[in-house]
Structure formats: structure tokens, C-alpha cells
Design a protein around this motif. Structure first.
Motif, PDB file in Angstrom:
ATOM      1  N   ARG A 259       0.816  -1.208   0.000  1.00 28.22           N
ATOM      2  CA  ARG A 259       0.000   0.000   0.000  1.00 28.22           C
ATOM      3  C   ARG A 259       0.854   1.264   0.000  1.00 28.22           C
ATOM      4  O   ARG A 259       0.337   2.365  -0.142  1.00 28.22           O
ATOM      5  N   ASP A 260       2.164   1.121   0.192  1.00 29.59           N
ATOM      6  CA  ASP A 260       3.042   2.282   0.244  1.00 29.59           C
ATOM      7  C   ASP A 260       3.133   2.953  -1.127  1.00 29.59           C
ATOM      8  O   ASP A 260       2.964   2.318  -2.175  1.00 29.59           O
ATOM      9  N   VAL A 261       3.433   4.249  -1.094  1.00 27.55           N
ATOM     10  CA  VAL A 261       3.559   5.047  -2.309  1.00 27.55           C
ATOM     11  C   VAL A 261       4.974   5.606  -2.368  1.00 27.55           C
ATOM     12  O   VAL A 261       5.445   6.215  -1.409  1.00 27.55           O
ATOM     13  N   ALA A 262       5.663   5.389  -3.486  1.00 28.17           N
ATOM     14  CA  ALA A 262       6.999   5.954  -3.695  1.00 28.17           C
ATOM     15  C   ALA A 262       6.914   7.048  -4.747  1.00 28.17           C
ATOM     16  O   ALA A 262       6.150   6.951  -5.710  1.00 28.17           O
ATOM     17  N   VAL A 263       7.715   8.102  -4.559  1.00 29.11           N
ATOM     18  CA  VAL A 263       7.720   9.206  -5.518  1.00 29.11           C
ATOM     19  C   VAL A 263       9.159   9.625  -5.785  1.00 29.11           C
ATOM     20  O   VAL A 263       9.972   9.716  -4.877  1.00 29.11           O
ATOM     21  N   GLY A 264       9.459   9.857  -7.056  1.00 32.11           N
ATOM     22  CA  GLY A 264      10.763  10.378  -7.424  1.00 32.11           C
ATOM     23  C   GLY A 264      10.784  11.888  -7.250  1.00 32.11           C
ATOM     24  O   GLY A 264       9.865  12.581  -7.707  1.00 32.11           O
ATOM     25  N   TYR A 265      11.831  12.388  -6.590  1.00 34.30           N
ATOM     26  CA  TYR A 265      11.885  13.826  -6.320  1.00 34.30           C
ATOM     27  C   TYR A 265      13.290  14.358  -6.571  1.00 34.30           C
ATOM     28  O   TYR A 265      14.263  13.826  -6.029  1.00 34.30           O
TER      29      TYR A 265
ATOM     30  N   TRP B  66       0.927  15.101  -5.377  1.00 34.63           N
ATOM     31  CA  TRP B  66      -0.056  14.076  -5.728  1.00 34.63           C
ATOM     32  C   TRP B  66       0.196  12.802  -4.921  1.00 34.63           C
ATOM     33  O   TRP B  66      -0.747  12.207  -4.369  1.00 34.63           O
ATOM     34  N   ALA B  67       1.450  12.390  -4.831  1.00 39.55           N
ATOM     35  CA  ALA B  67       1.800  11.169  -4.114  1.00 39.55           C
ATOM     36  C   ALA B  67       1.483  11.286  -2.631  1.00 39.55           C
ATOM     37  O   ALA B  67       1.001  10.331  -1.997  1.00 39.55           O
ATOM     38  N   ALA B  68       1.750  12.448  -2.047  1.00 39.76           N
ATOM     39  CA  ALA B  68       1.478  12.636  -0.627  1.00 39.76           C
ATOM     40  C   ALA B  68      -0.010  12.541  -0.340  1.00 39.76           C
ATOM     41  O   ALA B  68      -0.432  11.909   0.640  1.00 39.76           O
ATOM     42  N   ALA B  69      -0.825  13.155  -1.191  1.00 38.49           N
ATOM     43  CA  ALA B  69      -2.273  13.072  -1.001  1.00 38.49           C
ATOM     44  C   ALA B  69      -2.764  11.635  -1.137  1.00 38.49           C
ATOM     45  O   ALA B  69      -3.648  11.189  -0.401  1.00 38.49           O
ATOM     46  N   GLU B  70      -2.170  10.878  -2.070  1.00 36.16           N
ATOM     47  CA  GLU B  70      -2.576   9.486  -2.244  1.00 36.16           C
ATOM     48  C   GLU B  70      -2.152   8.630  -1.062  1.00 36.16           C
ATOM     49  O   GLU B  70      -2.911   7.774  -0.593  1.00 36.16           O
ATOM     50  N   ALA B  71      -0.942   8.848  -0.542  1.00 34.58           N
ATOM     51  CA  ALA B  71      -0.492   8.101   0.633  1.00 34.58           C
ATOM     52  C   ALA B  71      -1.376   8.410   1.830  1.00 34.58           C
ATOM     53  O   ALA B  71      -1.725   7.520   2.622  1.00 34.58           O
ATOM     54  N   ALA B  72      -1.759   9.679   1.990  1.00 30.19           N
ATOM     55  CA  ALA B  72      -2.641  10.055   3.092  1.00 30.19           C
ATOM     56  C   ALA B  72      -3.997   9.376   2.941  1.00 30.19           C
ATOM     57  O   ALA B  72      -4.583   8.903   3.929  1.00 30.19           O
TER      58      ALA B  72
ATOM     59  N   VAL C  69       4.094   3.777  -7.718  1.00 28.88           N
ATOM     60  CA  VAL C  69       5.199   4.705  -7.950  1.00 28.88           C
ATOM     61  C   VAL C  69       4.641   5.924  -8.677  1.00 28.88           C
ATOM     62  O   VAL C  69       3.850   5.797  -9.624  1.00 28.88           O
ATOM     63  N   VAL C  70       5.052   7.106  -8.235  1.00 23.16           N
ATOM     64  CA  VAL C  70       4.589   8.348  -8.831  1.00 23.16           C
ATOM     65  C   VAL C  70       5.794   9.122  -9.363  1.00 23.16           C
ATOM     66  O   VAL C  70       6.803   9.255  -8.666  1.00 23.16           O
ATOM     67  N   VAL C  71       5.694   9.624 -10.590  1.00 22.82           N
ATOM     68  CA  VAL C  71       6.769  10.399 -11.196  1.00 22.82           C
ATOM     69  C   VAL C  71       6.198  11.653 -11.830  1.00 22.82           C
ATOM     70  O   VAL C  71       5.022  11.711 -12.200  1.00 22.82           O
ATOM     71  N   GLY C  72       7.047  12.662 -11.972  1.00 22.93           N
ATOM     72  CA  GLY C  72       6.653  13.873 -12.676  1.00 22.93           C
ATOM     73  C   GLY C  72       6.836  13.716 -14.173  1.00 22.93           C
ATOM     74  O   GLY C  72       7.413  12.732 -14.653  1.00 22.93           O
ATOM     75  N   SER C  73       6.367  14.701 -14.919  1.00 27.18           N
ATOM     76  CA  SER C  73       6.446  14.602 -16.369  1.00 27.18           C
ATOM     77  C   SER C  73       7.849  14.783 -16.898  1.00 27.18           C
ATOM     78  O   SER C  73       8.184  14.352 -17.986  1.00 27.18           O
ATOM     79  N   ARG C  74       8.715  15.438 -16.131  1.00 28.06           N
ATOM     80  CA  ARG C  74      10.125  15.563 -16.492  1.00 28.06           C
ATOM     81  C   ARG C  74      10.888  16.014 -15.260  1.00 28.06           C
ATOM     82  O   ARG C  74      10.301  16.387 -14.256  1.00 28.06           O
ATOM     83  N   GLY C  75      12.219  15.982 -15.339  1.00 25.05           N
ATOM     84  CA  GLY C  75      13.040  16.338 -14.189  1.00 25.05           C
ATOM     85  C   GLY C  75      13.993  17.476 -14.490  1.00 25.05           C
ATOM     86  O   GLY C  75      13.834  18.199 -15.473  1.00 25.05           O
ATOM     87  N   LEU C  76      14.996  17.608 -13.641  1.00 27.90           N
ATOM     88  CA  LEU C  76      15.952  18.706 -13.795  1.00 27.90           C
ATOM     89  C   LEU C  76      16.942  18.491 -14.917  1.00 27.90           C
ATOM     90  O   LEU C  76      17.440  19.436 -15.512  1.00 27.90           O
ATOM     91  N   ASP C  77      17.279  17.233 -15.195  1.00 25.55           N
ATOM     92  CA  ASP C  77      18.374  16.942 -16.115  1.00 25.55           C
ATOM     93  C   ASP C  77      17.973  17.256 -17.548  1.00 25.55           C
ATOM     94  O   ASP C  77      17.126  16.577 -18.118  1.00 25.55           O
ATOM     95  N   PRO C  78      18.554  18.282 -18.185  1.00 23.28           N
ATOM     96  CA  PRO C  78      18.175  18.617 -19.550  1.00 23.28           C
ATOM     97  C   PRO C  78      18.565  17.549 -20.549  1.00 23.28           C
ATOM     98  O   PRO C  78      18.026  17.489 -21.642  1.00 23.28           O
ATOM     99  N   ALA C  79      19.474  16.661 -20.181  1.00 19.31           N
ATOM    100  CA  ALA C  79      19.879  15.602 -21.106  1.00 19.31           C
ATOM    101  C   ALA C  79      18.828  14.506 -21.191  1.00 19.31           C
ATOM    102  O   ALA C  79      18.768  13.764 -22.159  1.00 19.31           O
TER     103      ALA C  79
ATOM    104  N   GLY D 142      -0.538  18.875  -9.611  1.00 22.49           N
ATOM    105  CA  GLY D 142      -0.514  17.700  -8.757  1.00 22.49           C
ATOM    106  C   GLY D 142      -1.592  17.694  -7.701  1.00 22.49           C
ATOM    107  O   GLY D 142      -1.815  16.673  -7.047  1.00 22.49           O
ATOM    108  N   ARG D 143      -2.303  18.798  -7.529  1.00 22.35           N
ATOM    109  CA  ARG D 143      -3.375  18.854  -6.541  1.00 22.35           C
ATOM    110  C   ARG D 143      -4.717  18.411  -7.104  1.00 22.35           C
ATOM    111  O   ARG D 143      -5.712  18.351  -6.380  1.00 22.35           O
ATOM    112  N   ARG D 144      -4.767  18.106  -8.396  1.00 19.87           N
ATOM    113  CA  ARG D 144      -6.010  17.645  -9.019  1.00 19.87           C
ATOM    114  C   ARG D 144      -6.227  16.178  -8.682  1.00 19.87           C
ATOM    115  O   ARG D 144      -5.402  15.333  -9.006  1.00 19.87           O
ATOM    116  N   ARG D 145      -7.357  15.883  -8.019  1.00 19.75           N
ATOM    117  CA  ARG D 145      -7.584  14.543  -7.498  1.00 19.75           C
ATOM    118  C   ARG D 145      -8.948  14.018  -7.939  1.00 19.75           C
ATOM    119  O   ARG D 145      -9.899  14.785  -8.107  1.00 19.75           O
TER     120      ARG D 145
END
Length: 319
Positions: A8-14, A26-32, A111-121, A148-151
Motif C-alpha cells: 500500500r506504500d507510495v513511492a515518488v521520485g523527487y 499528488w503522491a502525498a495526497a494518495e499516501a494520506a 510509484v509516482v513520477v513527474g512529467s520531467r526532471g531537472l536533467d536537460p539531457a 498535482g493537486r487535481r484529485r
């Protein structure tokens, strides 16, 4: 692992980026909502550079790990300000973000991920991390698009792409579960198109009429949607289910039909004249173009629970 059921745990890449922050929220709201633990995962590469840093002196191994830890702790602190009392753990990983999240997917339920990250490569278009994780994770994956607040909930439905194949049954069941748990309505979308070699059908469509073959395919799609409605309401009595049969390229059709939804769900693959929900093509299209978070589920007709594999870096509980 946590004392609670890890499935039941939720992991998120940050990584500190704006899309990662949306995923974190979004992940925090789902874990809650689940009453489970949120695991904030921060990875930094082996090249001695923080993710996204293309200039400056490389960090030492200790410096790289400290940077990953700092990011994870920053994410955890942000979450706890929004959700006091939420169980939060962190993982700092030396290595690629996609590899880290795929490994963690064996230990958690989502597992929850964003649409993109910091790495421009690696953050071109959607981002290679989101594609890699959604395609290879052992548990369902949510790629957070937009706010991410849209639920899901009353007034914000859950949409699901459905073509009648076993993988889409898994997607349908998952979408029905989310809708029932959150009080949302369920919108079932079946995209179809006549076989490309059917020039006769194309001719009659131009004239505003339909050939027998086109009518037969449309009727089949309508029956698929009706079967999906029956399955969802049998699974959750009282669930409000609406069906949509749409014609055209499946990814575009599903995205358009999901307008106004808070979550769209796709299976990992599909096949047939009812437009295929193949993660490598249609699923990627939906994930890339959707205006809301996308849940990608895997399987061939049965939900596969996550395993409790304990190998990997140390997980630090946040007090």
C-alpha cells in the motif's frame, strides 16, 4: 520495509524540479488517502554531477550521496508541512533515477513520477525517466501531468481506455477501484477505427454514410463499452459509469474523451481493430498528451501484487 503492508506504500521520485513537486504533492495526497507510508526517492548519477548540473566541479561520492539525501529530506519536509502526521521515509540513491524507481517498484504498491526532471539531457518532451518507469515498473505508475493537486472525486471523474483485451481489464478494474474509493464517476473510453485497407468504408464516410463493415465495427465497440460498464458496476454496486465510443487514433481519442477527468488509466498493452492500448505507442501518447495525471497498470488479466524485496539502499524514516 514499513510496519504496514508495503504493497500500500507510495513511492515518488523527487529532484527538486517543478514537475517533481507536482508529483510529490499528488503522491502525498494518495499516501494520506491510503493511510500508508510515502517514500521520497532522490537519485544522483555516478558522474559526480548533481542532476541537471552541467558546469562546476564534480562532487565526490560522499558529496553526491549527501546531495541526494538533502533533496529527499527537502521533499519530505515539504510533504510534512502539507500533511502533518503522514508517515514519510526517504531513500538516497547513487545511480539513475529510472533504475532506482523501477527497483523500488518491487517494494511498494504505487510509484509516482513527474512529467520531467531537472536533467536537460533526459528531460526532453515527457522525460525518459517517466517513460522508462511507466514501462518497466512492477507496480502501477502514475505520471503526474499538470497540477498535482487535481484529485479524483465527486465532479472530477476517472477515465479509462478500454478495448476488451486482458490488459485493459486490469486497467478497468483499477479505474473502477479508484473511482469507487474516491466517490468519482467512471468514464469508459473505447477508441476504434476501420481497418486501413477498407477504402470502401472511407468512401462512404466521406459521403456521410457508413458501410456494413463500419457499422459492424462500431456495434462491436459499443458492446465492448457495455460489457465494461457491466463489469465495473458488478465490481462496485452503485458506481456511476458512462461509456464513450470514439473514432480515430486511439491516443488522441482517449485524451480528448478524458477532458475534465482527474485521472486517466491505461493498460500496458492491447490489440485488435479496437484501437490498441500499447504502452509503447498509444500508452505513451496518452501519458505525453493528457492534461491530467495518468495511471499505467500492467498485467494480463490479473492484478500482480508487489513483492517485499528488501535489497537496496537504506530507507530512512522521517520523524
Amino acid at each position: 520495509m514499513t510496519a504496514q503492508d508495503p504493497r500500500r506504500d507510495v513511492a515518488v521520485g523527487y529532484d527538486g524540479s517543478v514537475p517533481a513537486l507536482a508529483a510529490l504533492e499528488w503522491a502525498a495526497a494518495e499516501a494520506a488517502r491510503r493511510g500508508s507510508t510515502l517514500v521520497v526517492v532522490s537519485a544522483i548519477d555516478h558522474l559526480g554531477l548533481p542532476t541537471g548540473a552541467l558546469t562546476g566541479a564534480p562532487l565526490s561520492t560522499e558529496g553526491r550521496y549527501a546531495e541526494a539525501e538533502r533533496r529527499a529530506q527537502d521533499g519530505a519536509a515539504y510533504v510534512l508541512r502539507q500533511h502533518p502526521g503522514l508517515r514519510v521515509a526517504t531513500e538516497a540513491v547513487l545511480g539513475g533515477a529510472a533504475d532506482a524507481l523501477v527497483r523500488v517498484s518491487h517494494e511498494v504498491g504505487l510509484v509516482v513520477v513527474g512529467s520531467r526532471g531537472l536533467d536537460p539531457a533526459t528531460s526532453t518532451l515527457l522525460g525518459s525517466v517517466a517513460f522508462a518507469v511507466s514501462g518497466h515498473a512492477s507496480c502501477p505508475v502514475v505520471v503526474v501531468r499538470g497540477d498535482g493537486r487535481r484529485r479524483p472525486g465527486p465532479g472530477t471523474p476517472v477515465a479509462v481506455g478500454f478495448d476488451g483485451t486482458p490488459p485493459s481489464l486490469v486497467a478497468l478494474d483499477a479505474a473502477a477501484d479508484v473511482a469507487a474509493e474516491t466517490g468519482a464517476a467512471l468514464r469508459v473510453v473505447c477508441a476504434w477505427r476501420p481497418p486501413p485497407e477498407s477504402w470502401v468504408s472511407a468512401f462512404w464516410e466521406v459521403l456521410g454514410d457508413e458501410s456494413d463493415q463500419v457499422r459492424e465495427e462500431r456495434s462491436r465497440a459499443e458492446k465492448v463499452v457495455e460489457a465494461a460498464r457491466d463489469r465495473a458496476t458488478a465490481r462496485h454496486t452503485g458506481l456511476v459509469v458512462a461509456g464513450r465510443v470514439v473514432t480515430g487514433p486511439p491516443a488522441r481519442a482517449i485524451v480528448e474523451a478524458a477532458d475534465g477527468a482527474a485521472l486517466v488509466v491505461v493498460g500496458s498493452r492491447g490489440r485488435g481493430n479496437l484501437a490498441s492500448l500499447v504502452l509503447g505507442s498509444v500508452g505513451h501518447g496518452v501519458v505525453h498528451d493528457a492534461q491530467c495525471p495518468v495511471l499505467v497498470v500492467h498485467g494480463d488479466g490479473e492484478q500482480v501484487p508487489g513483492s517485499s524485496w528488501n535489497a537496496g539502499p537504506t530507507r530512512r524514516a522521517v520523524p
